[in-house]
Motif scaffolding. Sequence first.
Motif, PDB file in Angstrom:
ATOM      1  N   VAL A 190       0.860  -1.187   0.000  1.00  0.00           N
ATOM      2  CA  VAL A 190       0.000   0.000   0.000  1.00  0.00           C
ATOM      3  C   VAL A 190       0.891   1.231   0.000  1.00  0.00           C
ATOM      4  O   VAL A 190       1.827   1.308   0.787  1.00  0.00           O
ATOM      5  N   SER A 191       0.610   2.137  -0.893  1.00  0.00           N
ATOM      6  CA  SER A 191       1.430   3.354  -0.946  1.00  0.00           C
ATOM      7  C   SER A 191       0.530   4.569  -1.174  1.00  0.00           C
ATOM      8  O   SER A 191      -0.614   4.420  -1.609  1.00  0.00           O
ATOM      9  N   PRO A 192       1.037   5.772  -0.847  1.00  0.00           N
ATOM     10  CA  PRO A 192       0.207   6.971  -1.008  1.00  0.00           C
ATOM     11  C   PRO A 192      -0.149   7.211  -2.472  1.00  0.00           C
ATOM     12  O   PRO A 192       0.708   7.070  -3.353  1.00  0.00           O
ATOM     13  N   LEU A 193      -1.375   7.565  -2.727  1.00  0.00           N
ATOM     14  CA  LEU A 193      -1.819   7.871  -4.090  1.00  0.00           C
ATOM     15  C   LEU A 193      -1.022   9.042  -4.657  1.00  0.00           C
ATOM     16  O   LEU A 193      -0.763   9.116  -5.859  1.00  0.00           O
ATOM     17  N   GLU A 194      -0.611   9.974  -3.794  1.00  0.00           N
ATOM     18  CA  GLU A 194       0.131  11.151  -4.275  1.00  0.00           C
ATOM     19  C   GLU A 194       1.467  10.763  -4.912  1.00  0.00           C
ATOM     20  O   GLU A 194       1.884  11.370  -5.903  1.00  0.00           O
TER      21      GLU A 194
END
Lengths: 175, 343
Positions: B219-223
């Motif tokens: 899971v990683s930041p969408l930004e």
Amino acid sequence: MRLETDKIIFTGPVGSGKTTAIRSISDEAPVCTDVQATDGTRQMKKTTTVGLDYSYINLGDGKRVHLYGTPGQDRFSFMWKILVRGGIGLVLLIPNDHEDPVGQMEFYLDSFKDFIAETGVVIGITRSGIEDNACLRDYQLKLSERQQIYPVFEVDARSGSDVSILVNALLAILL
Amino acid sequence: MTNERSMSVPIVVSSQGLAERDQRALKLVVEFVISRDIPCRYIGDGNASGHIVVVDLETDEGHDVLKKLRPGQVKILFSEERIVGKNIITLITPIKFDVLKKIVIEICRQLQSQLSRRLQNRAETERAIKELSNNKEVALKDGPNIFNVLFESKKEKSCIKVSVDGMPVIFVNGVDGVLATEAGIEKIQQILSSNSRKISVKEISYSDVPTASMGVVSVSPLEHALWLAGLSWRSGSLLDGYSVDDVVKLKAWPNFTRNNFSPDHLKLSAALSSQAMSLRNLNALTQVPLNEIILFFNACYAVDLVGMDVGNENKKNIIIEKKKINSKRRNLLSRLADRLGFS
């Protein structure tokens, strides 16, 4: 010691990683004036800088850029104006686990405002992920309120790559 | 042109707490907007539902409504003090009619482009989703690509499942601003850097998005994903109807230590943070190719780091000079940049 003029100043509160950051990009181990911490600083770290840190980056042909780290404790703030005279720019390191990191950023920006106005500043947020008392957006919002759009990056002071990017952002502002 | 007209959406202006005189002035301003062929209507005071909401903060009604307004609404505030925030423009009282008129016209112009483009993108995305009800992949000629899809998901706060050109699926959670996938880091980079139009998109529910606790997904930041995809999306066009002559400003520097970047990005950030300017002027000042500036702008825009400098369109024609620095120091700094590996 004669204070050179082709210099970059590293500043920030106690424990922000100034000495470590200088060490990570310099060509020689920094000359540190560390002693055992005795005051409130002792709660944060075993040693603290009481004079200044010094090292350099060689550019060849005998040319160097000098790196100075200011002492972190407020009682040495009288040295700050002396240290910055003729300098290239300022690297401000703020530890994100400080109880008021955004307030600290403001304090240092105000303390060095004349030097910053003549040159430039970059801000490195260190010690993220340990006990985060702010996020990057908080620093950006505060700078926006002050109408100052300075580089603010998350930085591991031990990482030469991170500190190099910070210094390069400073150079981009100056050039 | 016909498509543009059919895609035009009237911009709704409302107000809260305005005196009778100011309401009349605002109504007149809206008539000026309409005279410029921008569909617009003023729905009256005591209403906080417009695309643009004009609020008199010096009144109780105005003061109370501010916190209830949505982030996406443009707020024009009448106040004695400057208020800073996203989509907020403060007009210091007493308000001049000409200033209000200029600002509202400019905002309406920008909103018109954004709304039209959003409708177009939404129509294409909905078409893709509809055609996918049979799990068919769709190759869209001018339709969405990965950057476009991620950006829309963030704006609409929607959850979607995306596959690009047969590569591993990524789940986008626009509500929490995260991206989840079983793909490894290299594959993720490949997906996000892809300019392929062979993209399949399926809308899913919030509960269908995998979380890190499931163990098999990263899971990683969408930004971060938006930044990488924005730098790779080589369409040559700017997001949300911006043009290279619009005066824009950097709101904050990108966090370069944690995101991909090039030395040119440092140069662009330094220039755009010192002064608002058009991208055309930015190209003239920095000599960075315009197509690279467009990529940089799109990436910054997608992560809310850049925006319009409303009310300063006169800056378009200003010739910007590089700051003066003595040659000896310039040489030293250039050599330092070389030494640190970023020239």
